[in-house]
Design an enzyme around this catalytic site. Structure first.
Site, PDB file in Angstrom:
ATOM      1  N   SER A  50      -2.798  -6.429  -1.460  1.00 46.48           N
ATOM      2  CA  SER A  50      -2.343  -5.064  -1.597  1.00 46.48           C
ATOM      3  C   SER A  50      -1.022  -4.740  -0.887  1.00 46.48           C
ATOM      4  O   SER A  50      -0.511  -3.639  -1.026  1.00 46.48           O
ATOM      5  CB  SER A  50      -3.417  -4.114  -1.066  1.00 46.48           C
ATOM      6  N   LYS A  81       3.895  -1.392   5.972  1.00 42.03           N
ATOM      7  CA  LYS A  81       2.990  -0.972   4.893  1.00 42.03           C
ATOM      8  C   LYS A  81       2.460   0.421   5.207  1.00 42.03           C
ATOM      9  O   LYS A  81       2.190   0.756   6.375  1.00 42.03           O
ATOM     10  CB  LYS A  81       1.841  -1.972   4.833  1.00 42.03           C
ATOM     11  N   SER A  93      -4.629  -9.763   1.465  1.00 40.35           N
ATOM     12  CA  SER A  93      -3.661  -8.741   1.076  1.00 40.35           C
ATOM     13  C   SER A  93      -2.240  -8.971   1.548  1.00 40.35           C
ATOM     14  O   SER A  93      -1.336  -8.300   1.074  1.00 40.35           O
ATOM     15  CB  SER A  93      -4.121  -7.371   1.566  1.00 40.35           C
TER      16      SER A  93
END
Lengths: 547, 552, 187
Positions: free
Chosen positions: A181, A89, A205
């Site tokens: 996210s 990420k 997330s």
């Protein structure tokens, strides 16, 4: 040409394997690390409409794969992850590789160091494919608020969903979100372009997109994995998350990443554990708690049905399944909102343009420079959380909001501890309210509202610092993945994963696979049925930067 | 009239009763008494305007916040080095530049330093202390917040005993006490260099993140002199402990003063904060100026603003800094990346599984605490029979005590004699010429030699003083050489002395008659003449004896 | 999302996603999959309730268990004054943008107000789950030094070996001027 396409087909089939399986293939020489890497990179290209990647590190990945091949050919792999492609990420620092957090503020920022967890994977010989897309600074539950555009759920293009939408609806406007996210990470694993991905989990997330994309997503115990190099959202809740396609893979990665880091004062040391999870779990020794407060308003019928089904599955197999109560659950999301905004307000104070990142052209005063830089660099979501957090921390509100939230946090954590002390081993809950929403529907409400809805089942876990994993369970009536969450006790991550593996093995969730894939080689891919995975040819501009 | 303070109180009480009956004349008397009472107390009271019919005088109320840079190899939360002067931004770790994703890791040495300082200041060491973030924006603080200890600092409730030389002749040791509210660990900021030419600020982060101990002294002090003495004592203690070098010029010790004025018995006045005091001698100046300023403002009917003022060393005045009091809100928040800091009483109380060498143990630190200045002073008095004011000066001046002890070692002269030379002659001359002890032209060996020659009777005291001055000017020459060159050896020939005395006596018949008549003081005049004649090469005692005989 | 109940009625969160209950037409599998089921393969993994199998009562609650928070349980709604807007913008050096931004803050506060229905008497605030763990200390050693070139090249602007900023200690201009300044900026 024929042989090559046959080979390509074989290699593509490898993409659906687990880490354990593909690592064996590499060691046996059935495939080389460079071939595997190339296949993954091609897959990334083919699936670029998903917008899962911000940066693809092609040259670096091929170099790393070559080095892995050197070791593999000599029979000296560094470990179970040698030669395995992975994605990260984009809020994890990667040395000299652009790390943007999905924000204008860090566009072009190249950190001078690797995050500890990234370094550990590289030390094991894993191959870094690229940085994945996310909500800006990890604020959001949809992966829709990034400066690089939203991430699309690969299941938007799989037959079940497409069939469901067959009456002339345009798949372009009906695509569904990944959740967030860590949406790019989940999409990369779900679309088979990477075998594992590192996400971050602050309020869900990692688990949220994991559930909506049909992959395994683990949030380890707080402090088990180092946060050095993870650009923080809420320091007291953030944990690096692990996304893989099966539970054993998650356990393998956890074993590599866990451990004390002298650069992170919040880490604990734990004894080393064997890479494989025990296969001989007697489920009758396990007590599964069903927290009654986790039937929140808005829980979809499909998810409820799965929750029922899996609870029944445990019970039928002889496990002790009982209803428990976590009375403060309902207030958890409000508590999270206050604490999250407050920490955000503090953590974002460092972005002023002086030492790194975006810097505005204004030069009338330091204050004016800071104000314009932060206006230009942060999106609305970030700015609003910063302002809310500053409000909650003001002298006039500190007691009534911040301290109050800290008190409620203790009540929430104590709810969990009490239940575990009473003999419960794991808790079984939904991960999300339902399946993935259409993007067009999701953006009808603002980020804060959505986060409040989507994080309902996941954020209490972060407040208590417990480990939790989402296991893909079934497809919804819309043909989209539904996952269920297992929550474990502090530092009992392995036990949690053992129970999760038991569950996974009895659920038989399908693997998505590429359109031209056939059954794979020698039944290695198992008896799982194949899904059709249609790629929509699109002319949308790629946001991925190919290196 | 009244000497003791309890006597004062009774007297004042009686006067107060009188005042109600005989207003005018008694008020005048009252004022006079008060003035006298005041001057017999601490010398540091300023002379405010006298008002008739006024309540008790205003006094200053001074508290201090002192930032002491911890002497350590690396910074508080990062492992970059610490040095005073180094190329800009060469001592900066990623954490110090607030690169996102970096985390604080606490330096054990800094904890030990603050615990030792706390022990030396009689503080209670908090077994558990916490870290917080204090938010404000400034170019030299990259994170936008400072990590400090606001809720629960490492040490609390201590006291500092300090002294200064007071009294009319500045030779009385006045001892006072100030309460230490707390000691907290916190980060230092970087440095901003203002480039007015190009309208920009250059930022050097070498100092950003260096460990600081903030020592908060309660408002128990009344004037600049007391505050300066307290700072000096703290400086000595820190230097003795080795926890801070205390060099104010290099910014290792920074003092902010909280100053207000009030009449005793009334509530405290509005206080101002005085910053930018960057040398020891400005401490007293800045504070006294501010006290005076506040008194004048109040006297003329004005009000004091709660503001921050900067001391301007050129003008000796305090000037207002930008007023942010109304706007400022530090939005304190616990530092989430630092679990609570635990320090342990003894090795036995360290929990199982924790390596005792990796934690801070109070007993271990107590055992290695060096001798503190107060103890040293008492020891000097006891060992050498010195007066308190002398031992105070010895300990107060850097290196002087060592110098003194070296001289003592090498000379047969009594400590009481040596101290006179060290303080009056040596220190006196150093101060006059603005020199530090390290720059002294006269080494301890040389002084010892001089004293030995004096002791052995080869020269007189006044001759020795002359030699001293020559030694000062010509340090390369040996003492023996100088004595010989100056021809200052005492005259050993008895006959010669008798002759000279006889001559002087015969030449001053009037003085002799006066002496014989009973005024012995005039003998000193004759002695002086003999000394002059002999160029100080006679032993005064011997001369006195001879003259007495001759004039009896 | 504000849980408000007017006279006891419950208001749910606005439905996030439409629930489609259409039954689907079956499409034959395209190619590659060797499946021979009566229903399309993926149907197998779809959620369905199989109540015939259960011989026990499900421990899973079948209905939502949340208690809505009534509006009258909450403290009065906080209104953000223009002074407070200005103060927050100066303290945070982040702007509200427009009235919508201020409204968002008021909604955020309203949402947070729900905390006040929780009884927290005698409860210690929790900083983090590590509150009983002792802080690890490091040795006083210099490990990270001389990365000056690495650090300086990250900065957008610098002067020789210094980071550089405009002059400081100048308060932000008044709010109207600030809005104008931001409008002219690049984004």
């Amino acid at each position: 040409e024929d042989i090559n396409s046959g080979q390509t087909q074989t290699f593509t089939a490898m993409l659906g394997l687990s880490i354990k399986e593909v690592s064996a293939a590499l060691r046996d020489g059935r495939m080389s690390a460079t071939q595997l890497c190339r296949t993954c990179l091609d897959r990334i290209q083919e699936t670029r409409c998903l917008n899962a990647y911000i940066t693809v590190t092609e040259d670096l990945a091929m170099r790393q794969a070559l080095e892995a091949d050197g070791r593999l050919s000599m029979g000296k792999p560094l470990g179970p992850l040698d030669g395995i492609p992975f994605s990260v990420k984009d809020n994890f620092c990667t040395k000299s590789i652009e790390t943007t957090c999905g924000s204008r503020m860090l566009r072009g920022y190249r950190p001078p160091f690797h995050a500890t967890v990234v370094q550990k994977l590289l030390d094991q010989g894993a191959v870094l494919l690229g940085k994945t897309n996310l909500d800006e600074f990890a604020m959001g539950a949809g992966s829709t608020d990034s400066v690089f555009g939203p991430v699309r759920n690969p299941w938007s293009y799989a037959t079940p969903y497409c069939t469901y939408h067959s009456e002339g609806k345009d798949p372009e406007s009906d695509w569904v979100i990944t959740g967030g996210s860590s949406g790019g990470s989940a999409a990369s694993v779900a679309s088979l372009s990477s075998f594992l991905s590192l996400g971050s989990d602050t309020g869900g997330s990692t688990r949220n997109p994991g559930s909506l994309c049909g992959v395994v997503a683990l949030k380890p115990t707080y402090g088990l994995l180092s946060r050095h190099g993870l650009i923080p959202l809420v320091n007291s809740m953030d944990v690096p998350g692990i996304l893989t396609r099966n539970v054993q893979d998650a356990a393998t990665v956890l074993g590599v990443l866990q451990g004390q880091d002298e650069k992170d004062s919040t880490t604990v040391s734990v004894p080393d554990s064997p890479a494989s999870l025990p296969e001989d779990l007697d489920i009758r020794d396990v007590c599964v708690g069903i927290p009654k407060e986790y039937h929140a308003p808005g829980l979809s019928a499909d998810t409820l049905a799965q929750w029922d089904r899996v609870a029944g599955m445990f019970e039928q197999a002889g496990a002790r399944v009982m209803e428990v109560s976590l009375p403060h659950t309902q207030h958890s999301i409000v508590c999270y909102h206050v604490l999250c905004c407050s920490e955000v307000a503090s953590n974002m104070a460092r972005f002023d343009g002086l030492q790194y990142g975006h810097r505005s052209e204004v030069d009338s005063s330091t204050e004016a420079l800071y104000a314009t830089t932060r206006h230009e660099g942060f999106n609305d979501v970030v700015r609003r959380r910063v302002l809310s957090g500053n409000y909650f921390l003001l002298k006039q509100s500190h007691e009534r909001y911040f301290v109050k939230a800290q008190q409620v946090r203790r009540l929430i954590a104590e709810d969990f501890w009490r239940v575990f002390r009473a003999g419960v081993d794991v808790l079984l809950t939904p991960t999300t309210l339902g399946d993935a929403a259409r993007y067009a529907d999701f953006i009808q409400e603002d980020n804060r509202t959505r986060s409040a809805q989507e994080d309902v089942f996941t954020q209490p876990v972060n407040m208590a610092g417990l480990p939790a994993v989402t296991v893909p369970t079934a497809l919804s009536s819309r043909g989209l993945p539904i996952g269920l969450q297992l929550i474990g006790q502090t530092l009992q991550d392995r036990k949690l994963l053992t129970v999760a593996q038991w569950m996974e093995q009895r659920l038989d969730f399908p693997i998505i696979c590429f359109h031209d894939d056939t059954q794979g080689q020698d039944g290695q891919t198992g008896s799982r049925e194949r899904m059709q995975f249609r790629i929509i040819k699109d002319n949308t501009k790629s946001h991925a930067v190919i290196k | 009239m009244a000497a003791s303070s309890s006597g004062n109180r009774i007297l004042l009480h009686k006067l107060n009763e009188l005042i109600t009956f005989k207003r005018i004349c008694n008020i005048t008397q009252h004022d006079i008494f008060i003035r006298r009472i005041r001057t017999s107390r601490s010398k540091c009271q300023l002379q405010p305007k006298m008002h008739t019919k006024s309540p008790p005088q205003m006094v200053g109320v001074v508290g201090l916040e002192i930032h002491a840079q911890i002497h350590a190899a690396s910074k508080l939360f990062s492992s970059s080095g610490v040095r005073f002067s180094a190329p800009p931004n060469s001592l900066v770790a990623c954490f110090d530049a607030s690169l996102p994703g970096t985390l604080p890791v606490l330096n054990r040495r800094c904890v030990e330093a603050s615990v030792m300082t706390g022990l030396a200041l009689n503080c209670t060491i908090n077994r558990k202390s916490l870290f917080d973030r204090k938010h404000y924006f400034y170019a030299d603080m990259p994170a936008g917040y400072q990590i400090t200890q606001q809720r629960l600092p490492i040490a609390v409730n201590g006291s500092l005993t300090y002294s200064y030389l007071g009294g009319r002749k500045r030779n009385q040791v006045v001892t006072k006490n100030v309460r230490i509210k707390q000691i907290q660990l916190e980060q230092d900021s970087g440095k901003s260099l203002h480039d007015d030419h190009r309208n920009q600020t250059l930022i050097d982060l070498n100092r950003a993140g260096v460990g600081l101990m903030e020592v908060v002294m309660e408002a128990d002090m009344e004037c600049g002199e007391e505050a300066a003495a307290a700072v000096r004592e703290l400086q000595l203690i820190l230097q003795t402990l080795g926890t801070c070098y205390g060099n104010m010029a290099e910014g290792q010790l920074r003092v902010d003063a909280n100053v207000s004025v009030h009449r005793p018995g009334e509530p405290l006045g509005v206080r101002t904060e005085v910053k930018n005091i960057n040398s020891a001698r400005y401490v007293a100046k800045a504070i006294d100026y501010e006290i005076q300023r506040q008194m004048e403002v109040l006297d003329t009917g004005g009000t004091i603003l709660n503001e921050t003022r900067a001391f301007d060393s050129k003008s000796g005045a305090t000037v207002p800094m930008r007023d942010k009091e109304g706007l400022q809100d530090y939005r304190f928040m616990p530092e989430p990346n630092l679990p609570p800091l635990f320090v342990y009483e003894s090795v036995a109380s360290v929990p199982a599984g924790v390596d005792p060498t990796q934690v801070v143990v109070i007993d271990r630190l107590k055992a290695i605490l060096p001798e503190l200045p107060g103890v040293k002073r008492a020891q000097l008095v006891e060992e050498y029979g010195l007066l308190p004011e002398h031992s105070f000066t010895l300990v107060n001046e850097v290196g002087l005590m060592d110098y003194f002890e070296r001289v003592i070692q090498k000379t047969k002269a009594e400590p009481r004699k040596v101290i006179g030379w060290v303080i009056k002659e040596l220190l006196g001359n150093l101060n006059q010429n603005g020199l530090r002890l390290t720059q002294s032209p006269i080494s301890s060996e040389a002084l010892a030699e001089l004293l030995n020659i004096l002791e052995s009777g080869h020269i007189s005291t006044s001759a020795a003083k002359v030699v001293f001055q020559e030694m000062w000017k010509l340090p390369e020459k040996s003492v023996k050489q100088l004595v010989a060159e100056l021809d200052l050896e005492l005259i050993s020939d008895q006959e010669q002395i008798l002759q000279i005395c006889r001559r002087v006596v015969d030449a001053h018949p009037e003085e002799v008659r006066v002496i014989r008549a009973g005024n012995k003081k005039v003998l000193n005049k004759l002695m002086g003449i003999v000394q002059k004649e002999t160029k100080g090469r006679t032993d005064p005692l011997q001369v006195r004896r001879i003259l007495e005989e001759m004039t009896s | 999302m504000v849980w408000t109940g007017v006279a006891g009625t419950r208001l749910h969160i606005a439905a996030a996603r439409p629930v489609h209950h259409r039954s689907m037409l079956l499409k034959p599998a395209a190619h590659g999959a060797c499946i021979r089921y009566a229903v399309p393969p993926w149907r197998r993994w779809m959620s369905k309730r199989d109540s015939s199998k259960s011989s026990f009562v499900s421990k899973v609650p079948q209905f939502p268990t949340w208690e809505p928070v009534a509006e009258n349980q909450l403290p009065p709604r906080t209104k953000i004054s223009p002074d407070l807007v200005d103060k927050l913008e100066r303290l945070a050096l982040v702007d509200f943008g427009n009235q919508e931004g201020v409204n968002c803050l008021e909604e955020a506060i309203r949402f947070a107000d729900q905390l006040h229905v929780v009884n927290t008497d005698g409860v210690e605030p929790m900083d983090s789950v590590l509150e009983n763990r002792a802080l690890q200390l490091r040795n006083d050693e210099v490990k990270e030094s001389d990365c000056v070139s690495e650090l300086l090249q990250l900065a957008a602007d610098r002067v020789e070996e210094y980071f550089v900023s405009p002059p400081g200690n100048i308060p932000l201009p008044k709010r109207e001027e600030r809005l104008a300044m931001l409008k002219h900026s690049a984004f």
